[in-house]
Design a protein around this motif. Structure first.
Motif, PDB file in Angstrom:
ATOM      1  N   THR A 178      12.409  -2.586   8.368  1.00 23.40           N
ATOM      2  CA  THR A 178      12.332  -1.689   9.520  1.00 23.40           C
ATOM      3  C   THR A 178      13.672  -1.659  10.239  1.00 23.40           C
ATOM      4  OG1 THR A 178      11.267  -1.313  11.667  1.00 23.40           O
ATOM      5  CG2 THR A 178      11.400  -3.593  10.909  1.00 23.40           C
ATOM      6  N   PRO A 179      14.082  -0.480  10.726  1.00 19.68           N
ATOM      7  CA  PRO A 179      15.335  -0.425  11.491  1.00 19.68           C
ATOM      8  C   PRO A 179      15.187  -0.991  12.897  1.00 19.68           C
ATOM      9  CG  PRO A 179      14.318   1.731  11.384  1.00 19.68           C
ATOM     10  CD  PRO A 179      13.507   0.845  10.494  1.00 19.68           C
ATOM     11  N   ALA A 180      13.935  -1.135  13.370  1.00 19.98           N
ATOM     12  CA  ALA A 180      13.707  -1.640  14.731  1.00 19.98           C
ATOM     13  C   ALA A 180      12.644  -2.737  14.700  1.00 19.98           C
ATOM     14  CB  ALA A 180      13.283  -0.503  15.651  1.00 19.98           C
ATOM     15  N   PRO A 181      12.995  -3.923  14.197  1.00 19.22           N
ATOM     16  CA  PRO A 181      12.013  -5.005  14.094  1.00 19.22           C
ATOM     17  C   PRO A 181      11.657  -5.574  15.463  1.00 19.22           C
ATOM     18  CG  PRO A 181      14.182  -5.823  13.544  1.00 19.22           C
ATOM     19  CD  PRO A 181      14.323  -4.335  13.727  1.00 19.22           C
ATOM     20  N   PRO A 182      10.484  -6.169  15.600  1.00 17.43           N
ATOM     21  CA  PRO A 182      10.143  -6.812  16.875  1.00 17.43           C
ATOM     22  C   PRO A 182      11.066  -8.002  17.127  1.00 17.43           C
ATOM     23  CG  PRO A 182       8.539  -7.369  15.175  1.00 17.43           C
ATOM     24  CD  PRO A 182       9.423  -6.316  14.593  1.00 17.43           C
ATOM     25  N   ALA A 183      11.278  -8.301  18.403  1.00 15.42           N
ATOM     26  CA  ALA A 183      12.139  -9.436  18.750  1.00 15.42           C
ATOM     27  C   ALA A 183      11.569 -10.735  18.211  1.00 15.42           C
ATOM     28  CB  ALA A 183      12.298  -9.517  20.265  1.00 15.42           C
ATOM     29  N   PHE A 184      10.227 -10.830  18.188  1.00 13.89           N
ATOM     30  CA  PHE A 184       9.573 -12.021  17.640  1.00 13.89           C
ATOM     31  C   PHE A 184       8.283 -11.613  16.958  1.00 13.89           C
ATOM     32  CE2 PHE A 184       6.480 -15.516  18.029  1.00 13.89           C
ATOM     33  CZ  PHE A 184       7.155 -16.491  17.306  1.00 13.89           C
ATOM     34  N   LEU A 185       8.033 -12.194  15.807  1.00 12.58           N
ATOM     35  CA  LEU A 185       6.791 -11.953  15.072  1.00 12.58           C
ATOM     36  C   LEU A 185       6.384 -13.238  14.376  1.00 12.58           C
ATOM     37  CD1 LEU A 185       4.622  -9.979  13.878  1.00 12.58           C
ATOM     38  CD2 LEU A 185       6.204  -9.619  11.969  1.00 12.58           C
ATOM     39  N   GLU A 186       5.140 -13.643  14.582  1.00 12.85           N
ATOM     40  CA  GLU A 186       4.591 -14.805  13.875  1.00 12.85           C
ATOM     41  C   GLU A 186       3.346 -14.362  13.121  1.00 12.85           C
ATOM     42  OE1 GLU A 186       2.628 -19.233  14.663  1.00 12.85           O
ATOM     43  OE2 GLU A 186       3.294 -17.999  16.351  1.00 12.85           O
ATOM     44  N   VAL A 187       3.326 -14.612  11.821  1.00 14.06           N
ATOM     45  CA  VAL A 187       2.173 -14.241  11.003  1.00 14.06           C
ATOM     46  C   VAL A 187       1.614 -15.489  10.317  1.00 14.06           C
ATOM     47  CG1 VAL A 187       3.069 -11.920  10.606  1.00 14.06           C
ATOM     48  CG2 VAL A 187       3.532 -13.696   8.937  1.00 14.06           C
ATOM     49  N   ARG A 188       0.318 -15.439  10.045  1.00 12.67           N
ATOM     50  CA  ARG A 188      -0.340 -16.521   9.321  1.00 12.67           C
ATOM     51  C   ARG A 188      -0.555 -16.066   7.876  1.00 12.67           C
ATOM     52  NH1 ARG A 188      -3.845 -20.476  11.018  1.00 12.67           N
ATOM     53  NH2 ARG A 188      -2.236 -20.896  12.553  1.00 12.67           N
ATOM     54  N   GLY A 189      -0.317 -16.965   6.943  1.00 13.01           N
ATOM     55  CA  GLY A 189      -0.495 -16.644   5.538  1.00 13.01           C
ATOM     56  C   GLY A 189      -1.060 -17.812   4.766  1.00 13.01           C
ATOM     57  N   GLU A 190      -1.298 -17.578   3.498  1.00 10.51           N
ATOM     58  CA  GLU A 190      -1.840 -18.603   2.604  1.00 10.51           C
ATOM     59  C   GLU A 190      -0.934 -18.686   1.377  1.00 10.51           C
ATOM     60  OE1 GLU A 190      -5.163 -21.328   2.198  1.00 10.51           O
ATOM     61  OE2 GLU A 190      -4.810 -19.841   3.772  1.00 10.51           O
ATOM     62  N   VAL A 191      -0.385 -19.873   1.153  1.00  6.99           N
ATOM     63  CA  VAL A 191       0.421 -20.111  -0.044  1.00  6.99           C
ATOM     64  C   VAL A 191      -0.504 -20.597  -1.156  1.00  6.99           C
ATOM     65  CG1 VAL A 191       2.232 -21.557  -1.055  1.00  6.99           C
ATOM     66  CG2 VAL A 191       2.532 -20.602   1.229  1.00  6.99           C
ATOM     67  N   TYR A 192      -0.329 -20.054  -2.344  1.00  7.13           N
ATOM     68  CA  TYR A 192      -1.190 -20.431  -3.464  1.00  7.13           C
ATOM     69  C   TYR A 192      -0.382 -20.495  -4.751  1.00  7.13           C
ATOM     70  CZ  TYR A 192      -1.138 -15.509  -4.884  1.00  7.13           C
ATOM     71  OH  TYR A 192      -0.744 -14.264  -5.285  1.00  7.13           O
TER      72      TYR A 192
END
Length: 205
Positions: A43-57
């Motif tokens: 994205t050309p305009a990313p949010p200043a902060f982003l936290e996402v939850r994920g699952e590593v497998y």
């Protein structure tokens, strides 16, 4: 293994395990070796902060290859892909983690600055557009019959998936409705996990 991924101005800066829910283990360097994890957002305009939850497998092919190498080196074998993925992500040497071919799905936006969504599915669509991998067979449904039918469909097809699953999660999509429904001290009231029976296989003794 559940992980938290943090981005500042569109750049991946830190990843950690869930730990006790408050304090987790920093596994940033090992997460950087996962090819499906975007190191910068599309994205050309990313949010200043982003936290996402994920699952590593670890997928079936990667797991089989890992155990073959360990057998050739006369090392103990991993019992299942879940243990192998968790052990790989916690390696002190990121070069070892890189060889283990870990993969990732993201499933939630935990926190953000400047982003507003009315539903969980809108948030997942946004994450897909940013380059994050999400579960391909997620579906927005209404009504008990449709929900139960989709749970059954996933259960029927899980043996064909290239990775293990043990259940399906049903979540309320509306974020405002989630706020009204609330949470207990440890679990949300707006989500429920359906666990499938253990797989039964034949073997020779």
């Amino acid at each position: 293994l559940s992980v938290s991924l943090e981005y500042r101005n569109g750049v991946f800066v830190r990843g950690s395990t869930r730990g006790d829910g408050i304090v987790g283990e920093d596994v940033t360097e090992n997460l950087k070796t996962i090819h499906s994890l975007p190191l910068s957002l599309k994205t050309p305009a990313p949010p200043a902060f982003l936290e996402v939850r994920g699952e590593v497998y670890m997928g079936h092919d990667a797991f089989a290859a890992l155990n073959r190498r360990r057998e050739e080196n006369e090392e103990s074998l991993f019992a299942n892909p879940r243990n192998a993925a968790a052990g790989s992500l916690r390696q002190l040497d990121s070069r070892i983690a890189a060889k283990r071919r870990l993969d990732l799905f993201v499933f939630n936006i935990q926190a953000s600055e400047g982003l507003r969504f009315s539903s969980h599915s809108e948030g997942l669509d946004y994450l897909e557009a940013m380059g994050f991998p999400t579960v391909p067979f997620r579906k927005r449904l209404s009504g008990t019959d449709d929900i139960l039918a989709h749970i059954q469909k996933i259960g029927d097809e899980r043996i064909t998936l290239p990775y293990d699953i043990d259940g399906a999660v049903i979540k309320v999509d509306s974020l405002s409705a989630r706020s009204e429904i609330g949470e207990t001290s440890s679990t949300p009231k707006w989500a429920a996990a359906y666990k499938y029976p253990p797989e039964i296989r034949e073997t020779k003794l």
